[in-house]
Scaffold this active site. Structure first.
Site, mmCIF file in Angstrom:
data_model
loop_
_atom_site.group_PDB
_atom_site.id
_atom_site.type_symbol
_atom_site.label_atom_id
_atom_site.label_comp_id
_atom_site.label_asym_id
_atom_site.label_seq_id
_atom_site.Cartn_x
_atom_site.Cartn_y
_atom_site.Cartn_z
ATOM 1 N N ASN A 1 -3.813 8.961 10.638
ATOM 2 C CA ASN A 1 -5.068 8.255 10.894
ATOM 3 C C ASN A 1 -6.232 9.234 10.834
ATOM 4 O O ASN A 1 -6.218 10.257 11.528
ATOM 5 C CB ASN A 1 -5.027 7.586 12.270
ATOM 6 C CG ASN A 1 -3.968 6.507 12.344
ATOM 7 O OD1 ASN A 1 -4.045 5.508 11.652
ATOM 8 N ND2 ASN A 1 -2.961 6.725 13.180
ATOM 9 N N LYS B 1 1.454 4.153 -3.091
ATOM 10 C CA LYS B 1 1.177 5.578 -2.909
ATOM 11 C C LYS B 1 2.434 6.410 -3.143
ATOM 12 O O LYS B 1 2.369 7.499 -3.721
ATOM 13 C CB LYS B 1 0.613 5.822 -1.505
ATOM 14 C CG LYS B 1 -0.740 5.180 -1.251
ATOM 15 C CD LYS B 1 -1.827 5.715 -2.154
ATOM 16 C CE LYS B 1 -2.520 6.895 -1.554
ATOM 17 N NZ LYS B 1 -3.719 7.308 -2.333
ATOM 18 N N TYR C 1 0.832 -1.206 0.000
ATOM 19 C CA TYR C 1 0.000 0.000 0.000
ATOM 20 C C TYR C 1 0.864 1.253 0.000
ATOM 21 O O TYR C 1 0.727 2.131 -0.868
ATOM 22 C CB TYR C 1 -0.938 -0.008 1.208
ATOM 23 C CG TYR C 1 -1.609 1.328 1.438
ATOM 24 C CD1 TYR C 1 -2.433 1.894 0.467
ATOM 25 C CD2 TYR C 1 -1.407 2.033 2.623
ATOM 26 C CE1 TYR C 1 -3.040 3.121 0.674
ATOM 27 C CE2 TYR C 1 -2.011 3.263 2.843
ATOM 28 C CZ TYR C 1 -2.826 3.803 1.862
ATOM 29 O OH TYR C 1 -3.420 5.024 2.057
#
Length: 303
Positions: A160, A135, A131
């Site tokens: 987060n 990105k 992931y």
């Protein structure tokens, strides 16, 4: 400005499109299928890997992506196809028209954090999984394309994100706050915590993040420019403190089972000084409000 928001039906994309429309921009929301979008946002059905809507656009908020860290280990090629291939297709469709691209990236691009210090944008990038790697690859593609003069680019790296706008809950049940709220709501018997619950993370309200996108777009990077900003509070909270806050806000117990500790950074907190200085953005909501909004959204969906 006329703005395209990719992934506008998603958790963050919806919040961003909503803020942009409220600020008076003409907003097209790119969705793969019919989806609820904020008032004032025009739904455009399309696919980054297929047909894209015709422009021209003054700016694009690129938020369409696969985002689940654990899932990326199981199917890394799907993550490369969507997160890297989709970004490539978007840039090709934009051509050299000078649009400003604001890209939603992640703290997962960073390597080992500096000991005892918030993570600045200059920290080493060394993703630990597919992931983060996808990105980072998309970031690099966008920034290098910007340096040709074809577009301007701003990368926003988040840590987060939680909370809710318009009663829309976080759809990822693997994150700590949704998991704890599910236990409080009686949807799960207990919360599993790795180790002693002392790992420190920071949490940002999804609407505060959306406000950062508006600031980034309105302080447009000119063609040939590229910028990178961390977007966060800079305030860390230990896992056990998050659970205690969930119990206090909801008035419900959150029983926890402790599992063996796993290798993980003891603290992940961002240095957001650059975005405060350059764009005048800062988070306006603390953890209790974030949890209260997420709880109201979850219990609303139970009604």
């Amino acid at each position: 400005m006329r703005i395209l928001v990719t992934g506008a039906g998603g958790y963050i994309g919806y919040a961003v499109a909503r803020r942009l429309a409220a600020a008076g921009h003409e907003v097209d929301g790119l969705v793969r299928r019919a989806a609820d979008l904020p008032r004032g946002v025009r739904a455009v059905t399309g696919d980054l890997l297929g047909a894209l809507p015709p422009g021209p656009y003054d700016a694009v908020c690129h938020l369409a992506a696969r985002t689940r860290v654990r899932e990326s280990f199981d199917d890394p090629l799907a993550y490369y196809e969507t997160n890297v291939g989709g970004t490539l297709a978007l840039l090709r469709a934009l051509g050299g028209g000078g649009a400003h691209v604001v890209f939603g990236s992640t703290a997962a691009v960073y390597g080992a954090p500096p000991e005892g210090r918030p993570i600045p944008e200059t920290a080493a990038t060394a993703p630990a999984g597919p992931y983060g790697a996808t990105k980072l690859a998309a970031e690099q593609m966008i920034r290098q394309y910007a340096r040709t003069g074809a577009i301007g680019a701003t990368v926003l790296r988040t840590f987060n994100v939680s909370g809710s706008v318009d009663g829309r809950p976080d759809p990822d049940p693997t994150r700590l706050i949704p998991k704890a709220l599910a236990v409080a709501a009686g949807r799960a018997p207990h919360l599993e915590i790795n180790g002693d619950g002392l790992a420190v993370r920071e949490y940002l309200h999804v609407d505060d993040l959306a406000a950062a996108y508006v600031r980034a777009l309105e302080a447009a990077a000119r063609p040939g420019e590229d910028r990178v900003y961390n977007v966060g509070t800079g305030t860390g909270t230990a896992v056990h403190e998050v659970v205690a806050t969930v119990e206090r806000v909801t008035g419900r117990p959150v029983p926890a089972h402790r599992r063996p500790a796993v290798p993980e950074p003891p603290e992940l907190v961002c240095d957001a000084a650059a975005i405060r200085a350059d764009l005048g953005w800062r988070a306006s909501r603390a953890l209790p409000e974030l949890i209260a909004d997420a709880w109201n959204a979850l219990t609303r969906t139970n009604d």
